[in-house]
Design a protein around this motif. Structure first.
Motif, PDB file in Angstrom:
ATOM      1  N   GLU A  40      -5.889   2.319   6.736  1.00  0.00           N
ATOM      2  CA  GLU A  40      -4.670   2.658   5.856  1.00  0.00           C
ATOM      3  C   GLU A  40      -5.425   3.079   4.491  1.00  0.00           C
ATOM      4  O   GLU A  40      -6.738   3.428   4.186  1.00  0.00           O
ATOM      5  N   GLY A  41      -4.850   3.804   3.678  1.00  0.00           N
ATOM      6  CA  GLY A  41      -5.393   4.624   2.806  1.00  0.00           C
ATOM      7  C   GLY A  41      -4.345   6.275   1.901  1.00  0.00           C
ATOM      8  O   GLY A  41      -3.833   6.547   3.044  1.00  0.00           O
ATOM      9  N   PHE A 101       0.661  -1.460  -0.056  1.00  0.00           N
ATOM     10  CA  PHE A 101       0.466  -0.037   0.281  1.00  0.00           C
ATOM     11  C   PHE A 101       0.822   1.040  -0.703  1.00  0.00           C
ATOM     12  O   PHE A 101       0.486   2.536  -0.178  1.00  0.00           O
ATOM     13  N   ASP A 152       2.332   4.747   0.250  1.00  0.00           N
ATOM     14  CA  ASP A 152       1.659   5.896  -0.546  1.00  0.00           C
ATOM     15  C   ASP A 152       2.322   6.493  -1.267  1.00  0.00           C
ATOM     16  O   ASP A 152       2.499   7.606  -1.980  1.00  0.00           O
ATOM     17  N   SER A 153       4.406   6.104  -0.893  1.00  0.00           N
ATOM     18  CA  SER A 153       5.526   6.884  -1.534  1.00  0.00           C
ATOM     19  C   SER A 153       6.264   5.728  -2.101  1.00  0.00           C
ATOM     20  O   SER A 153       6.893   5.397  -2.409  1.00  0.00           O
ATOM     21  N   LYS A 212       3.059   3.742  14.753  1.00  0.00           N
ATOM     22  CA  LYS A 212       2.248   4.906  14.369  1.00  0.00           C
ATOM     23  C   LYS A 212       1.511   3.345  13.471  1.00  0.00           C
ATOM     24  O   LYS A 212       2.246   3.367  12.168  1.00  0.00           O
ATOM     25  N   THR A 230      11.988  11.514   6.080  1.00  0.00           N
ATOM     26  CA  THR A 230      10.956  10.524   6.001  1.00  0.00           C
ATOM     27  C   THR A 230      11.959   9.786   4.757  1.00  0.00           C
ATOM     28  O   THR A 230      12.884  10.315   3.918  1.00  0.00           O
ATOM     29  N   GLU A 286      10.615   9.878  10.252  1.00  0.00           N
ATOM     30  CA  GLU A 286       9.274   9.053  10.078  1.00  0.00           C
ATOM     31  C   GLU A 286      10.269   7.695   9.572  1.00  0.00           C
ATOM     32  O   GLU A 286      10.772   7.004   8.366  1.00  0.00           O
ATOM     33  N   THR A 287       9.877   6.354  10.576  1.00  0.00           N
ATOM     34  CA  THR A 287      10.370   4.733   9.397  1.00  0.00           C
ATOM     35  C   THR A 287       9.400   3.927  10.091  1.00  0.00           C
ATOM     36  O   THR A 287       9.152   3.776  10.672  1.00  0.00           O
ATOM     37  N   LYS A 343       5.731  -2.741  10.219  1.00  0.00           N
ATOM     38  CA  LYS A 343       4.495  -3.299   9.276  1.00  0.00           C
ATOM     39  C   LYS A 343       4.099  -4.785   9.906  1.00  0.00           C
ATOM     40  O   LYS A 343       4.983  -5.651  10.051  1.00  0.00           O
ATOM     41  N   SER A 378       6.413   3.629  12.653  1.00  0.00           N
ATOM     42  CA  SER A 378       5.402   2.305  12.150  1.00  0.00           C
ATOM     43  C   SER A 378       5.549   0.683  11.398  1.00  0.00           C
ATOM     44  O   SER A 378       6.602   0.709  10.156  1.00  0.00           O
ATOM     45  N   GLY A 432      10.189   5.990   1.317  1.00  0.00           N
ATOM     46  CA  GLY A 432      11.571   4.862   1.839  1.00  0.00           C
ATOM     47  C   GLY A 432      10.900   5.204   3.461  1.00  0.00           C
ATOM     48  O   GLY A 432      10.951   5.831   4.129  1.00  0.00           O
ATOM     49  N   ARG A 456      -4.671  11.117   8.701  1.00  0.00           N
ATOM     50  CA  ARG A 456      -4.078  11.767   7.670  1.00  0.00           C
ATOM     51  C   ARG A 456      -4.236  12.881   7.278  1.00  0.00           C
ATOM     52  O   ARG A 456      -4.716  12.829   5.817  1.00  0.00           O
ATOM     53  N   VAL A 500      -0.585   1.514  10.994  1.00  0.00           N
ATOM     54  CA  VAL A 500      -1.261   1.261   9.865  1.00  0.00           C
ATOM     55  C   VAL A 500      -2.762   0.620  10.010  1.00  0.00           C
ATOM     56  O   VAL A 500      -1.893  -1.195   9.981  1.00  0.00           O
TER      57      VAL A 500
HETATM   58  C1  LIG Z   1       5.485   6.698   3.039  1.00  0.00           C
HETATM   59  S1  LIG Z   1       6.412   6.207   5.065  1.00  0.00           S
HETATM   60  C2  LIG Z   1       8.058   6.512   4.982  1.00  0.00           C
HETATM   61  C3  LIG Z   1       8.667   5.590   6.238  1.00  0.00           C
HETATM   62  C4  LIG Z   1       8.692   4.559   6.447  1.00  0.00           C
HETATM   63  N1  LIG Z   1       9.098   3.791   5.610  1.00  0.00           N
HETATM   64  C5  LIG Z   1       7.968   4.206   7.327  1.00  0.00           C
HETATM   65  O1  LIG Z   1       7.207   3.605   6.710  1.00  0.00           O
HETATM   66  O2  LIG Z   1       7.969   4.248   8.467  1.00  0.00           O
HETATM   67  C6  LIG Z   1       5.283   7.272   6.177  1.00  0.00           C
HETATM   68  C7  LIG Z   1       4.575   6.870   6.677  1.00  0.00           C
HETATM   69  O3  LIG Z   1       3.080   6.680   5.574  1.00  0.00           O
HETATM   70  C8  LIG Z   1       2.784   5.680   6.326  1.00  0.00           C
HETATM   71  N2  LIG Z   1       1.451   5.182   4.636  1.00  0.00           N
HETATM   72  C9  LIG Z   1       2.534   4.868   3.900  1.00  0.00           C
HETATM   73  N3  LIG Z   1       1.289   4.302   2.958  1.00  0.00           N
HETATM   74  C10 LIG Z   1       0.677   4.782   4.085  1.00  0.00           C
HETATM   75  C11 LIG Z   1      -0.707   3.789   3.489  1.00  0.00           C
HETATM   76  N4  LIG Z   1      -1.297   3.145   2.468  1.00  0.00           N
HETATM   77  N5  LIG Z   1      -2.100   3.997   4.441  1.00  0.00           N
HETATM   78  C12 LIG Z   1      -1.792   4.623   5.500  1.00  0.00           C
HETATM   79  N6  LIG Z   1       0.011   5.004   5.953  1.00  0.00           N
HETATM   80  C13 LIG Z   1       0.381   4.231   5.193  1.00  0.00           C
HETATM   81  C14 LIG Z   1       3.689   4.628   7.211  1.00  0.00           C
HETATM   82  O4  LIG Z   1       3.045   3.575   7.430  1.00  0.00           O
HETATM   83  C15 LIG Z   1       4.731   5.436   7.407  1.00  0.00           C
HETATM   84  O5  LIG Z   1       3.930   5.987   8.638  1.00  0.00           O
END
Ligand SMILES: C[S@@+](CC[C@H](N)C(=O)[O-])C[C@H]1O[C@@H](n2cnc3c(N)ncnc32)[C@H](O)[C@@H]1O
Ligand SMILES: Nc1nc2[nH]cc(C(=O)O)c2c(=O)[nH]1
Ligand code: SF4
Ligand SMILES: [Mg+2]
Length: 272
Positions: A232-233, A60, A62-63, A195, A95, A122-123, A141, A139, A97, A260, A197
C-alpha cells in the motif's frame, strides 16, 4: 469538472451528461501512456484509459478524483479509440475508478479487441461483465481498505469538512467490497491476476480465507502464482514503509510480489 455521484457510484453531471455525444460515451478522468507499473506485465509500455466513478471508497485510493470526488470529461467511444490509436502502443489498460461500473466499457473493449490490442482491465472484482479481456487484473478489497474515522482519505481536503460522507461510505464499502460470485465469474472468464493491497501482516488471514472461498466457488484453478501482494502506498514515502514487509510476506506465504514501478519512478504525478 467536479461532478456528483449517485447511490450506485455512477457519475452524473446533469446537464453535461453523455447526451451531447452521438453514440456510447464514457466519463474519462485521464488518458495517457506510461509503463504498466503493477502486476505481471510491469514495465510494458501501455495506454491507460481511466474512467471516473467507483462503487467503493478505499481510504487509500490513489485515484481520489475517480472515487471520492469523481471528475471527468465525457468522451465518445470513437474519440477514445482515436486517442488510443494516436499512441504507439499495443497494450491498453482500462482502469478507473471502477471501469466495469460502466456498461459502455464492454463496447470499448470489443472495439479494442477488434483492432488487435492486448487489454488489461484493472478492477476491484465486484462487477462481472461479458467482455473480451486479455488480462483481468483483479484487486479485491480487504477490510484494511475500509474508510473509518481513523482512516479517512486525505485528498482534496474533503475529510476536513466531511462533505464526502465518509461515515456513510464505511457501511457501503464494507457491505460491497467482496462479491464472491462476481470474483468467480471473472477468474473463470479469462487470464487473471489477484493483486492484494497489503498494509501489514494483519491482512494475510483475510487473503487466505478469501482464496479458500474463491477456490470453492470457481470452476477453474486459482494457483498461488496468480496471487500478487502489492504494498500500500500512493507515494514513495509511504512505499518506503510498506514495500519490504510486503515482500517478506510474499516470500513467507509463497505468493508473488508486485512493485508499484510508476510510484518509484514518478511518485504521485498525474498521468503516470
Ligand atoms: C485506482 S484502482 C482502479 C481499479 C479498481 N477500482 C481497483 O481498485 O482495482 C487501480 C489499482 O490501484 C490500486 N491502489 C489504489 N490505491 C492504492 C494505494 N494507496 N496503494 C497501493 N495500491 C493502490 C488498486 O488496488 C488497484 O489495483
Ligand atoms: N503506470 C501505471 N501503472 C498502473 N497500473 C495500474 C494502474 C491503475 O491506476 O490502475 C496504473 C497507473 O495508474 N499507472
Ligand atoms: S476500488 Fe479502486 S478506484 Fe475504487 S476506491 Fe478502491 S482503489 Fe479507488
Ligand atoms: Mg494507478
Amino acid at each position: 469538472m467536479p461532478v456528483s455521484d449517485s447511490a450506485d457510484g455512477h457519475v452524473d453531471d446533469g446537464d453535461q451528461a453523455a447526451a451531447d455525444i452521438d453514440g456510447p460515451a464514457l466519463p474519462i478522468n485521464e488518458l495517457f501512456t506510461s509503463l504498466q507499473g503493477e502486476g505481471t506485465l510491469a514495465g510494458v509500455p501501455s495506454v491507460f484509459v481511466r474512467t471516473s466513478g467507483c462503487n467503493l471508497r478505499c481510504w487509500f485510493c490513489d485515484s481520489y478524483h475517480t472515487s471520492w470526488e469523481p471528475t471527468h470529461a465525457w468522451l465518445g467511444l470513437e474519440e477514445i479509440i482515436a486517442e488510443i490509436e494516436s499512441f504507439d502502443a499495443d497494450h491498453v489498460v482500462l482502469t478507473g475508478g471502477e471501469p466495469l461500473l460502466h456498461e459502455e466499457s464492454v463496447a470499448l473493449l470489443e472495439a479494442l479487441d477488434d483492432r488487435g490490442y492486448h487489454t488489461t482491465v484493472e478492477t476491484n472484482g465486484t462487477i462481472d461483465r461479458d467482455a473480451p479481456i486479455d488480462l483481468a487484473s483483479i484487486s479485491p478489497k480487504l477490510e484494511s481498505s475500509t474508510p473509518t474515522p481513523a482512516r479517512a482519505p486525505d485528498g482534496g481536503g474533503a475529510s476536513a469538512n466531511g462533505s464526502k460522507n465518509e461515515g456513510e461510505w464505511e457501511q457501503r464499502h464494507e457491505a460491497n467490497r467482496i462479491d464472491l460470485e462476481a470474483l468467480a465469474a471473472l477468474v473463470e472468464a479469462t487470464d487473471f491476476q489477484l493483486k492484494f493491497v497489503v498494509t501489514d501482516e494483519s491482512d494475510m488471514d483475510e487473503i487466505l480465507e478469501l482464496l479458500a472461498d474463491l477456490r470453492d466457488a470457481a470452476d477453474v484453478p486459482v494457483p498461488d502464482q496468480n496471487v500478487l501482494l502489492m504494498p500500500e502506498g500512493a507515494t514513495r514515502e509511504r512505499l518506503a514503509e510498506t514495500r519490504n514487509r510486503t515482500a517478506d510476506l510474499a516470500l513467507e506465504y509463497g505468493f508473488r510480489y508486485t512493485p508499484r514501478l510508476h510510484v518509484d519512478l514518478w511518485n504521485d504525478a498525474p498521468e503516470t
